[in-house]
Design a protein around this motif. Structure first.
Motif, PDB file in Angstrom:
ATOM      1  N   HIS A 187     -43.229  25.829 -16.102  1.00  0.00           N
ATOM      2  CA  HIS A 187     -43.756  25.093 -14.957  1.00  0.00           C
ATOM      3  C   HIS A 187     -42.955  25.444 -13.715  1.00  0.00           C
ATOM      4  O   HIS A 187     -41.793  25.862 -13.806  1.00  0.00           O
ATOM      5  N   ARG A 188     -43.629  25.287 -12.574  1.00  0.00           N
ATOM      6  CA  ARG A 188     -42.978  25.534 -11.287  1.00  0.00           C
ATOM      7  C   ARG A 188     -43.164  24.312 -10.401  1.00  0.00           C
ATOM      8  O   ARG A 188     -44.265  23.750 -10.361  1.00  0.00           O
TER       9      ARG A 188
ATOM     10  N   LEU B  15     -46.895  13.798 -20.595  1.00  0.00           N
ATOM     11  CA  LEU B  15     -46.272  14.274 -19.354  1.00  0.00           C
ATOM     12  C   LEU B  15     -44.791  13.941 -19.352  1.00  0.00           C
ATOM     13  O   LEU B  15     -44.348  13.075 -20.098  1.00  0.00           O
ATOM     14  N   LYS B  16     -44.048  14.629 -18.495  1.00  0.00           N
ATOM     15  CA  LYS B  16     -42.671  14.212 -18.219  1.00  0.00           C
ATOM     16  C   LYS B  16     -42.401  14.361 -16.724  1.00  0.00           C
ATOM     17  O   LYS B  16     -43.161  15.067 -16.035  1.00  0.00           O
ATOM     18  N   GLN B  17     -41.357  13.728 -16.252  1.00  0.00           N
ATOM     19  CA  GLN B  17     -41.036  13.791 -14.822  1.00  0.00           C
ATOM     20  C   GLN B  17     -40.624  15.209 -14.433  1.00  0.00           C
ATOM     21  O   GLN B  17     -39.957  15.899 -15.208  1.00  0.00           O
ATOM     22  N   ALA B  18     -40.993  15.620 -13.242  1.00  0.00           N
ATOM     23  CA  ALA B  18     -40.499  16.896 -12.706  1.00  0.00           C
ATOM     24  C   ALA B  18     -39.015  16.737 -12.380  1.00  0.00           C
ATOM     25  O   ALA B  18     -38.520  15.618 -12.218  1.00  0.00           O
ATOM     26  N   ASP B  19     -38.319  17.878 -12.304  1.00  0.00           N
ATOM     27  CA  ASP B  19     -36.864  17.824 -12.090  1.00  0.00           C
ATOM     28  C   ASP B  19     -36.475  17.636 -10.623  1.00  0.00           C
ATOM     29  O   ASP B  19     -35.580  16.861 -10.304  1.00  0.00           O
ATOM     30  N   LYS B  20     -37.129  18.388  -9.733  1.00  0.00           N
ATOM     31  CA  LYS B  20     -36.645  18.452  -8.338  1.00  0.00           C
ATOM     32  C   LYS B  20     -37.604  17.862  -7.310  1.00  0.00           C
ATOM     33  O   LYS B  20     -37.191  17.592  -6.191  1.00  0.00           O
ATOM     34  N   VAL B  21     -38.899  17.744  -7.656  1.00  0.00           N
ATOM     35  CA  VAL B  21     -39.842  17.167  -6.691  1.00  0.00           C
ATOM     36  C   VAL B  21     -40.465  15.920  -7.316  1.00  0.00           C
ATOM     37  O   VAL B  21     -40.359  15.698  -8.523  1.00  0.00           O
ATOM     38  N   LYS B  22     -41.127  15.112  -6.443  1.00  0.00           N
ATOM     39  CA  LYS B  22     -41.804  13.932  -6.959  1.00  0.00           C
ATOM     40  C   LYS B  22     -43.091  14.408  -7.629  1.00  0.00           C
ATOM     41  O   LYS B  22     -44.007  14.867  -6.941  1.00  0.00           O
ATOM     42  N   GLY B  23     -43.144  14.350  -8.947  1.00  0.00           N
ATOM     43  CA  GLY B  23     -44.327  14.831  -9.640  1.00  0.00           C
ATOM     44  C   GLY B  23     -44.106  14.819 -11.141  1.00  0.00           C
ATOM     45  O   GLY B  23     -43.059  14.379 -11.616  1.00  0.00           O
ATOM     46  N   VAL B  24     -45.107  15.306 -11.875  1.00  0.00           N
ATOM     47  CA  VAL B  24     -45.019  15.315 -13.332  1.00  0.00           C
ATOM     48  C   VAL B  24     -45.358  16.693 -13.891  1.00  0.00           C
ATOM     49  O   VAL B  24     -46.046  17.484 -13.249  1.00  0.00           O
TER      50      VAL B  24
ATOM     51  N   ARG C 144     -43.555  26.974  -1.326  1.00  0.00           N
ATOM     52  CA  ARG C 144     -42.287  27.605  -1.708  1.00  0.00           C
ATOM     53  C   ARG C 144     -41.956  27.142  -3.121  1.00  0.00           C
ATOM     54  O   ARG C 144     -42.195  25.972  -3.472  1.00  0.00           O
ATOM     55  N   ILE C 145     -41.424  28.058  -3.937  1.00  0.00           N
ATOM     56  CA  ILE C 145     -41.030  27.658  -5.298  1.00  0.00           C
ATOM     57  C   ILE C 145     -39.623  27.059  -5.233  1.00  0.00           C
ATOM     58  O   ILE C 145     -38.662  27.734  -4.882  1.00  0.00           O
ATOM     59  N   VAL C 146     -39.537  25.769  -5.571  1.00  0.00           N
ATOM     60  CA  VAL C 146     -38.262  25.057  -5.488  1.00  0.00           C
ATOM     61  C   VAL C 146     -37.503  25.180  -6.814  1.00  0.00           C
ATOM     62  O   VAL C 146     -36.280  25.237  -6.847  1.00  0.00           O
ATOM     63  N   HIS C 147     -38.286  25.245  -7.914  1.00  0.00           N
ATOM     64  CA  HIS C 147     -37.662  25.152  -9.237  1.00  0.00           C
ATOM     65  C   HIS C 147     -38.648  25.715 -10.261  1.00  0.00           C
ATOM     66  O   HIS C 147     -39.849  25.532 -10.123  1.00  0.00           O
ATOM     67  N   GLU C 148     -38.109  26.411 -11.269  1.00  0.00           N
ATOM     68  CA  GLU C 148     -38.981  26.958 -12.325  1.00  0.00           C
ATOM     69  C   GLU C 148     -38.267  26.809 -13.662  1.00  0.00           C
ATOM     70  O   GLU C 148     -37.063  27.067 -13.756  1.00  0.00           O
ATOM     71  N   VAL C 149     -39.006  26.361 -14.683  1.00  0.00           N
ATOM     72  CA  VAL C 149     -38.408  26.213 -16.012  1.00  0.00           C
ATOM     73  C   VAL C 149     -39.304  26.863 -17.052  1.00  0.00           C
ATOM     74  O   VAL C 149     -40.533  26.663 -17.031  1.00  0.00           O
ATOM     75  N   GLN C 150     -38.714  27.636 -17.942  1.00  0.00           N
ATOM     76  CA  GLN C 150     -39.459  28.211 -19.066  1.00  0.00           C
ATOM     77  C   GLN C 150     -39.158  27.377 -20.308  1.00  0.00           C
ATOM     78  O   GLN C 150     -38.013  27.266 -20.712  1.00  0.00           O
ATOM     79  N   HIS C 151     -40.213  26.772 -20.859  1.00  0.00           N
ATOM     80  CA  HIS C 151     -40.039  25.854 -21.985  1.00  0.00           C
ATOM     81  C   HIS C 151     -40.245  26.539 -23.331  1.00  0.00           C
ATOM     82  O   HIS C 151     -39.582  26.241 -24.302  1.00  0.00           O
ATOM     83  N   ARG C 152     -41.245  27.428 -23.375  1.00  0.00           N
ATOM     84  CA  ARG C 152     -41.617  28.105 -24.629  1.00  0.00           C
ATOM     85  C   ARG C 152     -42.028  29.540 -24.329  1.00  0.00           C
ATOM     86  O   ARG C 152     -42.481  29.816 -23.225  1.00  0.00           O
TER      87      ARG C 152
END
Ligand SMILES: Cc1cc2nc3c(=O)[nH]c(=O)nc-3n(C[C@H](O)[C@H](O)[C@H](O)COP(=O)(O)O)c2cc1C
Length: 193
Positions: free
Chosen positions: A92-93, A75-84, A112-120
């Motif tokens: 991930h969203r 796992l890794k830390q989420a960027d904008k919310v408290k979570g993994v 609400r979608i706060v943040h979305e990242v495409q890793h692969r």
């Protein structure tokens, strides 16, 4: 009918411990809808922190693992919310709870979608992955299903496994089959109605 995507929801309990569970999610007017049946540890966590992370992963071992007691994934830390976030997530969203539609059996939570990242990149459809997801859904309903129905589904789904599985898919399939075998054995011994 609405389009449902099978994802992994990572959430945190009151003490900050990670919980990993598969959930089908829908989209409604730009919001993400998660509908957990009660009781659900994920539901408790989502209501407590009012945040969630959805992970779109093609590592089907995470789905099979959640149903067979294997939840120890990188796992890794989420960027904008408290979570993994699952390291295996293709995308991930990060979500924030904005509305709750109360229901005794299956409340609906809108995020609400706060943040979305495409890793692969998405690498295409794989039939064995779809077969594992199907079997995982059956395993999550094992207590409600007749053995004959489960056996018939396994026979059909195994065709895709035999033809198209890689190592991860094969392992995930094996974990689910073991879980079903244990369930059958417990039923035979009269421990389950
Ligand atoms: C592919 C898949 C999709 C699922 N979707 C849902 C869902 O939308 N709602 C639900 O309550 N359970 C769903 N389940 C079952 C839950 O993952 C399972 O019951 C899980 O333990 C949730 O409970 P928990 O939050 O206490 O862990 C799904 C299972 C699978 C394999």
């Amino acid at each position: 009918m609405s389009l449902i995507y099978e994802t992994i929801i990572t959430s945190l309990d009151v003490a900050g411990h990670v919980h990993i569970a598969p959930f089908g999610i829908r989209e409604e007017q730009g919001l993400v809808l998660i509908a957990p049946y009660r009781p659900s540890a994920s539901l408790d966590n989502l209501l407590h922190h009012r945040t969630a992370v959805i992970n779109m992963t093609d590592d089907v071992r995470v789905f099979a693992g959640a149903l067979t007691g294997r939840r120890d994934w990188p796992l890794k830390q989420a960027d904008k919310v408290k979570g993994v976030v699952l390291q295996s997530a293709l995308t991930h969203r990060e979500l924030e709870l904005v509305e709750i539609r109360e229901h005794e059996i299956r409340p609906e939570l809108l995020f609400r979608i706060v943040h979305e990242v495409q890793h692969r990149p998405f690498r295409g459809f794989n039939r064995a992955q779809a077969a594992v997801i199907e079997l995982a859904v059956l395993v999550s309903r094992l207590h409600m299903l007749p053995i004959e129905k489960i056996d018939a589904e396994i026979a059909y789904l195994h065709i895709a496994i035999a033809k198209t599985a890689g190592e991860r898919e094969m392992q995930a399939w094996q974990w689910l089959i073991e879980r079903i075998d244990n369930h059958k054995a417990a039923k035979d011994m009269g421990n389950i109605a």
